[in-house]
Design an enzyme around this catalytic site. Sequence first.
Site, PDB file in Angstrom:
ATOM      1  N   ASN A 155      12.374   6.527   3.359  1.00 45.19           N
ATOM      2  CA  ASN A 155      12.620   6.043   1.989  1.00 45.19           C
ATOM      3  C   ASN A 155      11.654   6.627   0.950  1.00 45.19           C
ATOM      4  OD1 ASN A 155      10.503   4.514   2.976  1.00 45.19           O
ATOM      5  ND2 ASN A 155      11.160   2.619   1.992  1.00 45.19           N
ATOM      6  N   GLY A 231       7.262   1.835   9.107  1.00 46.16           N
ATOM      7  CA  GLY A 231       8.672   1.702   9.466  1.00 46.16           C
ATOM      8  C   GLY A 231       9.017   0.248   9.693  1.00 46.16           C
ATOM      9  N   SER A 232      10.033   0.030  10.495  1.00 44.97           N
ATOM     10  CA  SER A 232      10.539  -1.329  10.691  1.00 44.97           C
ATOM     11  C   SER A 232       9.605  -2.143  11.589  1.00 44.97           C
ATOM     12  CB  SER A 232      11.919  -1.261  11.336  1.00 44.97           C
ATOM     13  OG  SER A 232      11.808  -0.621  12.580  1.00 44.97           O
ATOM     14  N   GLY A 236       7.557  -1.145  14.999  1.00 48.69           N
ATOM     15  CA  GLY A 236       6.123  -1.425  15.064  1.00 48.69           C
ATOM     16  C   GLY A 236       5.762  -2.265  16.282  1.00 48.69           C
ATOM     17  N   GLU A 253       2.411  -0.305   8.971  1.00 51.54           N
ATOM     18  CA  GLU A 253       2.928  -0.802   7.686  1.00 51.54           C
ATOM     19  C   GLU A 253       4.408  -1.039   7.895  1.00 51.54           C
ATOM     20  OE1 GLU A 253       1.440  -1.725   5.085  1.00 51.54           O
ATOM     21  OE2 GLU A 253      -0.544  -0.924   5.519  1.00 51.54           O
ATOM     22  N   CYS A 287      10.161  -0.970   0.909  1.00 45.69           N
ATOM     23  CA  CYS A 287       9.517  -2.054   1.653  1.00 45.69           C
ATOM     24  C   CYS A 287       9.112  -3.169   0.692  1.00 45.69           C
ATOM     25  CB  CYS A 287       8.311  -1.522   2.408  1.00 45.69           C
ATOM     26  SG  CYS A 287       7.228  -0.545   1.387  1.00 45.69           S
ATOM     27  N   GLU A 467      -3.110   1.104   3.593  1.00 45.15           N
ATOM     28  CA  GLU A 467      -2.994   2.502   3.192  1.00 45.15           C
ATOM     29  C   GLU A 467      -3.577   2.611   1.787  1.00 45.15           C
ATOM     30  OE1 GLU A 467      -1.114   4.973   4.995  1.00 45.15           O
ATOM     31  OE2 GLU A 467       0.587   3.927   5.869  1.00 45.15           O
TER      32      GLU A 467
HETATM   33  P1  NDP Z   1      12.197   2.800  11.578  1.00 43.81           P
HETATM   34  O1  NDP Z   1      11.224   1.906  12.237  1.00 43.81           O
HETATM   35  O2  NDP Z   1      13.559   2.860  12.133  1.00 43.81           O
HETATM   36  O3  NDP Z   1      11.658   4.304  11.588  1.00 43.81           O
HETATM   37  C1  NDP Z   1      10.415   4.719  11.027  1.00 43.81           C
HETATM   38  C2  NDP Z   1       9.928   5.950  11.744  1.00 43.81           C
HETATM   39  O4  NDP Z   1       9.564   5.609  13.073  1.00 43.81           O
HETATM   40  C3  NDP Z   1      10.982   7.048  11.899  1.00 43.81           C
HETATM   41  O5  NDP Z   1      10.341   8.283  11.909  1.00 43.81           O
HETATM   42  C4  NDP Z   1      11.580   6.725  13.253  1.00 43.81           C
HETATM   43  O6  NDP Z   1      12.253   7.807  13.853  1.00 43.81           O
HETATM   44  C5  NDP Z   1      10.345   6.318  14.022  1.00 43.81           C
HETATM   45  N1  NDP Z   1      10.548   5.382  15.115  1.00 43.81           N
HETATM   46  C6  NDP Z   1      11.484   4.414  15.222  1.00 43.81           C
HETATM   47  N2  NDP Z   1      11.313   3.722  16.372  1.00 43.81           N
HETATM   48  C7  NDP Z   1      10.240   4.277  16.991  1.00 43.81           C
HETATM   49  C8  NDP Z   1       9.575   4.022  18.223  1.00 43.81           C
HETATM   50  N3  NDP Z   1       9.981   3.057  19.041  1.00 43.81           N
HETATM   51  N4  NDP Z   1       8.501   4.766  18.550  1.00 43.81           N
HETATM   52  C9  NDP Z   1       8.063   5.720  17.723  1.00 43.81           C
HETATM   53  N5  NDP Z   1       8.664   6.038  16.569  1.00 43.81           N
HETATM   54  C10 NDP Z   1       9.741   5.315  16.194  1.00 43.81           C
HETATM   55  O7  NDP Z   1      12.217   2.425  10.045  1.00 43.81           O
HETATM   56  P2  NDP Z   1      13.146   3.043   8.910  1.00 43.81           P
HETATM   57  O8  NDP Z   1      13.063   4.521   8.930  1.00 43.81           O
HETATM   58  O9  NDP Z   1      14.488   2.431   9.004  1.00 43.81           O
HETATM   59  O10 NDP Z   1      12.386   2.568   7.607  1.00 43.81           O
HETATM   60  C11 NDP Z   1      12.653   1.354   7.034  1.00 43.81           C
HETATM   61  C12 NDP Z   1      11.603   0.331   7.389  1.00 43.81           C
HETATM   62  O11 NDP Z   1      10.332   0.802   7.012  1.00 43.81           O
HETATM   63  C13 NDP Z   1      11.788  -0.969   6.640  1.00 43.81           C
HETATM   64  O12 NDP Z   1      11.574  -2.053   7.497  1.00 43.81           O
HETATM   65  C14 NDP Z   1      10.719  -0.911   5.571  1.00 43.81           C
HETATM   66  O13 NDP Z   1      10.313  -2.152   5.100  1.00 43.81           O
HETATM   67  C15 NDP Z   1       9.631  -0.191   6.272  1.00 43.81           C
HETATM   68  N6  NDP Z   1       8.720   0.423   5.311  1.00 43.81           N
HETATM   69  C16 NDP Z   1       7.491  -0.151   5.157  1.00 43.81           C
HETATM   70  C17 NDP Z   1       6.599   0.323   4.218  1.00 43.81           C
HETATM   71  C18 NDP Z   1       5.252  -0.293   4.088  1.00 43.81           C
HETATM   72  O14 NDP Z   1       4.351   0.389   3.599  1.00 43.81           O
HETATM   73  N7  NDP Z   1       5.047  -1.539   4.470  1.00 43.81           N
HETATM   74  C19 NDP Z   1       6.954   1.449   3.336  1.00 43.81           C
HETATM   75  C20 NDP Z   1       8.271   1.975   3.587  1.00 43.81           C
HETATM   76  C21 NDP Z   1       9.121   1.466   4.553  1.00 43.81           C
HETATM   77  P3  NDP Z   1      13.790   8.165  13.554  1.00 43.81           P
HETATM   78  O15 NDP Z   1      14.288   7.250  12.494  1.00 43.81           O
HETATM   79  O16 NDP Z   1      13.741   9.555  13.144  1.00 43.81           O
HETATM   80  O17 NDP Z   1      14.536   7.984  14.843  1.00 43.81           O
END
Ligand code: NDP
Length: 497
Positions: A155, A231-232, A236, A253, A287, A467
């Site tokens: 995002n 990420g999600s 995490g 995060e 997020c 961060e």
């Molecule tokens: P995901 O958790 O699906 O993915 C984030 C990244 O992690 C991607 O590169 C993904 O790979 C990778 N990934 C996913 N699962 C694993 C795993 N089990 N082990 C290692 N790497 C993994 O999140 P989204 O991309 O859908 O992003 C949206 C989420 O991120 C929302 O929940 C949002 O709130 C959060 N977010 C939080 C922020 C913050 O600062 N608090 C800022 C921005 C977003 P791939 O997708 O390529 O398979």
Amino acid sequence: MQAVAEECKNLIAGKWAGSESGRTFHSINPANQDEIIGVFPLSTSADVDKAVKAARGTFDKWRKFPAPRRAEIMFRAGEILVKRKEELARLMTREMGKVLRETRGDIQEGIDMTYYAAGEGRRLLGETTPSELPDKFAMSVRMPIGVVAAITPWNFPLAIPTWKLIPALVCGNTVVFKPASDTPLLATKLVEILLEAGLPEDVLSIVHGTGQEVGNALVSHPDVDLVSFTGSSAGGREISKICADQFKRLSLEMGGKNAIFVMDDADLDLAVEGAVWGAFGTSGQRCTAAGRVIVHKKVWGAFQEKILEKTKKLRLGDGLLPDTDVGPVINEARLDAIHKYTEIGKKEGATLLCGGERHTDGPCARGFFYKPTLFTDVKPHMTIAQEEIFGPTAALIRCDDLEEGISIINGTKYGLSASIYTQDVRNAFTAMRDIYTGITYVNSSTIGAEVHVPFGGTKQTGNGHREAGTASLDTYTEWKTIYVDFSGKLQKAQIGE
Ligand code: NDP
């Protein structure tokens, strides 16, 4: 004429190459899924292993390269980003959909972070303090941690990678970067820019591919010292378990269920503007998006009328077009997930005011568009008021007073961002004290981070790290305390002679 898709590679041990799997994947334009933006290696754990070994091999050299010199490279990267801002912003809109105004902001945030973190190259301050013993000197200094795995979402395809890569590198770590597979092109551009700025090629690797394969292999690799993940919360959680087993450093995060609270004395027009921007900016895929709008009963009717009117006027479309307000969401799976929440909202008894369906008219037919969606009469315990939807959906919740509003804000498992609109200093200061989030706004929306202050959340949004700001240095360094005893005799702290 459709632009030609770029063919990109991994950068591993200073060489651009495909995956050992020989397989590839595509990055597509979410506003028009027929447009392929780039082709990327679908990498494997073997590729990850090579990248981590290379990062380990070069760490010792990089950590001894003076921090101010490391930072000079980052300043040059910042200059390149400035020159290429418009081109990169347009590319980002094509790769992930958000409107051009916002992708320009994303690049600007990357520029700001690059300059800001580069400034730390001449600080990275430690502390000196008097020793409790005579003829003894005490100080603490920051040490790099080693090999950092940076795993980022789609995002903020440039800003979030800069939040991780630039401070990690300035602090003297080597980095293996796994960007989201929805936005690999912008990530590749950032790596190219860092090399152009003079970063030694073996200090940073980029390995493309899925979270399940590449991300997992990185997190599990015994030679990775720190995982920095955005990420999600589901992702995490999985990562936390693996890191716990290896006592690996981990910065998380994750999600949010952020809220705007409109008090009875608020400037209503300002609050409506902030709520619409917070809920529907980036199609709600931030997020910090305002998925909940809590409204004092005295202004409930007036606020609802105003927000509905403004939401209905939002224009969906390709983010490159100047009159588009809201772009597509990232992919089909996200579209389905968002729509499921609409169904759940209706089933649980919330009232749909507008939106609640895909938008497939005219030029949007081949894109992933979802109409800005407002639910009202939402109760704080309902699913759509508790779970992160990550789409253009906002829940209006009525409350009786300040205390109840704050308790609703605090009543989710997340704790990223919240905002209060009020003109009364007592309300503002009570909210500033009692809202339990990492970020709290007064008279502004829930979104919009500045790079020189800490960014992150409480509860299940994070794991205590931040961060940005100088707080991020604590993520990318370890403290070392050093004592120098020049008394010439054995002195024992707390015990004396
Ligand atoms: P995901 O958790 O699906 O993915 C984030 C990244 O992690 C991607 O590169 C993904 O790979 C990778 N990934 C996913 N699962 C694993 C795993 N089990 N082990 C290692 N790497 C993994 O999140 P989204 O991309 O859908 O992003 C949206 C989420 O991120 C929302 O929940 C949002 O709130 C959060 N977010 C939080 C922020 C913050 O600062 N608090 C800022 C921005 C977003 P791939 O997708 O390529 O398979």
